[in-house]
Scaffold this motif. Structure first.
Motif, PDB file in Angstrom:
ATOM      1  N   LYS A  98       0.837  -1.205   0.000  1.00  0.00           N
ATOM      2  CA  LYS A  98       0.000   0.000   0.000  1.00  0.00           C
ATOM      3  C   LYS A  98       0.876   1.260   0.000  1.00  0.00           C
ATOM      4  O   LYS A  98       1.837   1.344  -0.742  1.00  0.00           O
ATOM      5  CB  LYS A  98      -0.999  -0.061   1.160  1.00  0.00           C
ATOM      6  CG  LYS A  98      -1.932  -1.275   1.073  1.00  0.00           C
ATOM      7  CD  LYS A  98      -2.846  -1.446   2.263  1.00  0.00           C
ATOM      8  CE  LYS A  98      -3.949  -0.431   2.323  1.00  0.00           C
ATOM      9  NZ  LYS A  98      -4.917  -0.757   3.405  1.00  0.00           N
TER      10      LYS A  98
ATOM     11  N   LEU B  76      -5.923  -1.072  -5.338  1.00  0.00           N
ATOM     12  CA  LEU B  76      -6.271   0.268  -4.877  1.00  0.00           C
ATOM     13  C   LEU B  76      -7.436   0.834  -5.679  1.00  0.00           C
ATOM     14  O   LEU B  76      -8.354   1.452  -5.114  1.00  0.00           O
ATOM     15  CB  LEU B  76      -5.054   1.189  -4.985  1.00  0.00           C
ATOM     16  CG  LEU B  76      -5.223   2.621  -4.471  1.00  0.00           C
ATOM     17  CD1 LEU B  76      -5.755   2.644  -3.047  1.00  0.00           C
ATOM     18  CD2 LEU B  76      -3.904   3.379  -4.565  1.00  0.00           C
TER      19      LEU B  76
ATOM     20  N   ASP C 142      -5.218   8.671  -2.735  1.00  0.00           N
ATOM     21  CA  ASP C 142      -5.176   7.421  -3.473  1.00  0.00           C
ATOM     22  C   ASP C 142      -5.275   7.637  -4.978  1.00  0.00           C
ATOM     23  O   ASP C 142      -4.688   6.890  -5.765  1.00  0.00           O
ATOM     24  CB  ASP C 142      -6.303   6.492  -3.010  1.00  0.00           C
ATOM     25  CG  ASP C 142      -6.073   5.953  -1.605  1.00  0.00           C
ATOM     26  OD1 ASP C 142      -4.979   6.201  -1.059  1.00  0.00           O
ATOM     27  OD2 ASP C 142      -6.980   5.319  -1.055  1.00  0.00           O
TER      28      ASP C 142
END
Length: 330
Positions: free
Chosen positions: A87, A232, A251
């Motif tokens: 991540k 994601l 993001d």
């Protein structure tokens, strides 16, 4: 209109520039910076060659977080246990050249599920505890072991591990009170208190096997960018579609740099296998139409695949727009 919504056009402008590969470098007002902080993109407007005190702070924080994670990874390796950054921590290092543009609240690692107990022991050896932070007491508060066990019994990750680090207030950051009292950092006298949190993942999600997180060379320290991009995009799209709180735009900035480094055919194949083609198509095409480099995905990606999780174009809703193809990106 709240202050964050008031500044969304600026965020959109920054995202368009970022997607096109030419970041928007400008001085933002204190009010604009605060709004961008709530979107987790507060230093996306900065020139890395001339960092503000904010970016300098984020570099210091991430360096300490990364050092803590690397020490844990080194001990795991000595015990024949692989691990990878995952991540945000993986994206910042593998894709963004080590430059965070907001505070990293935690660092995510992946370990094999059959080594979870060993990982827990190594983390405890390094001073980490499965505990919550008491902001009033500036201390860790032990969590009920039964609740930890219940959480982990039905989760794809271990309950978060945290420890407190203290270090002298850097001279270049003195006199900047607006930098402090925001997780994971607090100013305590002439010291900085940093809450270092490591999240240990055993798989990507309940319904996604761990094998994807381990693709590529065995010694690779980061989860593969193609896997990161697919996961994601799926999380972000579904959170918006299901109206879960997702005002954080960071993001999308990540994805605008992830997709050009990913193998898009592989992303599509993963999305096909796991019924997430709509998330992949809409997210990729939204960013591409903003200016992100890459070939267009044909709409047959949608019509030929499983559309069980197809909620249409969702991204206009982030800026108060209506559903539909993102003409707002023009």
């Amino acid at each position: 209109m709240n202050s964050t919504a008031q500044h969304l056009p600026l965020a959109m402008q920054a995202l368009r520039a970022w997607a096109a590969g030419a970041p928007l470098i400008l001085d933002v007002s204190p009010g604009e910076r605060e709004a961008m902080a709530r979107l987790r993109i507060e230093t996306a407007f900065e020139d890395p060659a001339a960092p503000s005190p904010f970016q300098s702070l984020y570099r210091i924080v991430f360096a300490r977080q990364r050092a803590a994670a690397e020490a844990v990874r080194a001990d795991l390796a000595r015990l024949s246990t692989p691990s990878r950054f995952y991540k945000g921590a993986a994206i910042v290092q593998d894709v963004l050249g080590g430059e965070p543009f907001s505070l990293m609240r935690d660092v995510d690692l992946v370990v094999p599920s059959d080594r979870a107990s060993l990982a827990r022991a190594v983390l405890r050896h390094h001073g980490f505890r499965q505990a919550d932070f008491d902001t009033a007491e500036r201390a860790l508060r032990s969590y009920d072991p039964l609740k930890v066990a219940a959480y982990e019994d039905d989760s794809y990750e271990l309950y978060a591990f945290s420890r407190i680090e203290r270090f002298p207030l850097p001279e270049l950051l003195a006199g900047c009170p607006e930098l402090w009292q925001r997780a994971p950092i607090w100013l305590d006298g002439d010291e900085v208190l940093l809450l270092v949190t490591l999240d240990v993942h055993l798989r990507a999600a309940q319904d996604i096997p761990a094998e994807h997180l381990w693709s590529g060379p065995e010694d690779r320290p980061f989860v593969d960018p193609s896997v990161e991009a697919w996961l994601l995009a799926t999380r972000y799209y579904l959170d918006i579609a299901r109206q879960r709180p997702r005002p954080v735009l960071r993001d999308l900035f990540y994805l605008a740099r992830l997709f050009p480094q990913a193998e898009i055919d592989r992303c599509v194949a993963l999305a096909t296998r796991h019924d997430s083609l709509p998330a992949m198509f809409y997210t990729y095409e939204f960013l591409r139409r903003l200016g992100m480099p890459g070939a267009a995905l044909p709409e047959t990606v949608l019509t030929d695949g499983n559309r069980r999780n197809d909620f249409g174009w969702q991204y206009g809703r982030l800026w108060g727009g209506v559903d539909g193809a993102p003409s707002l990106a023009a």
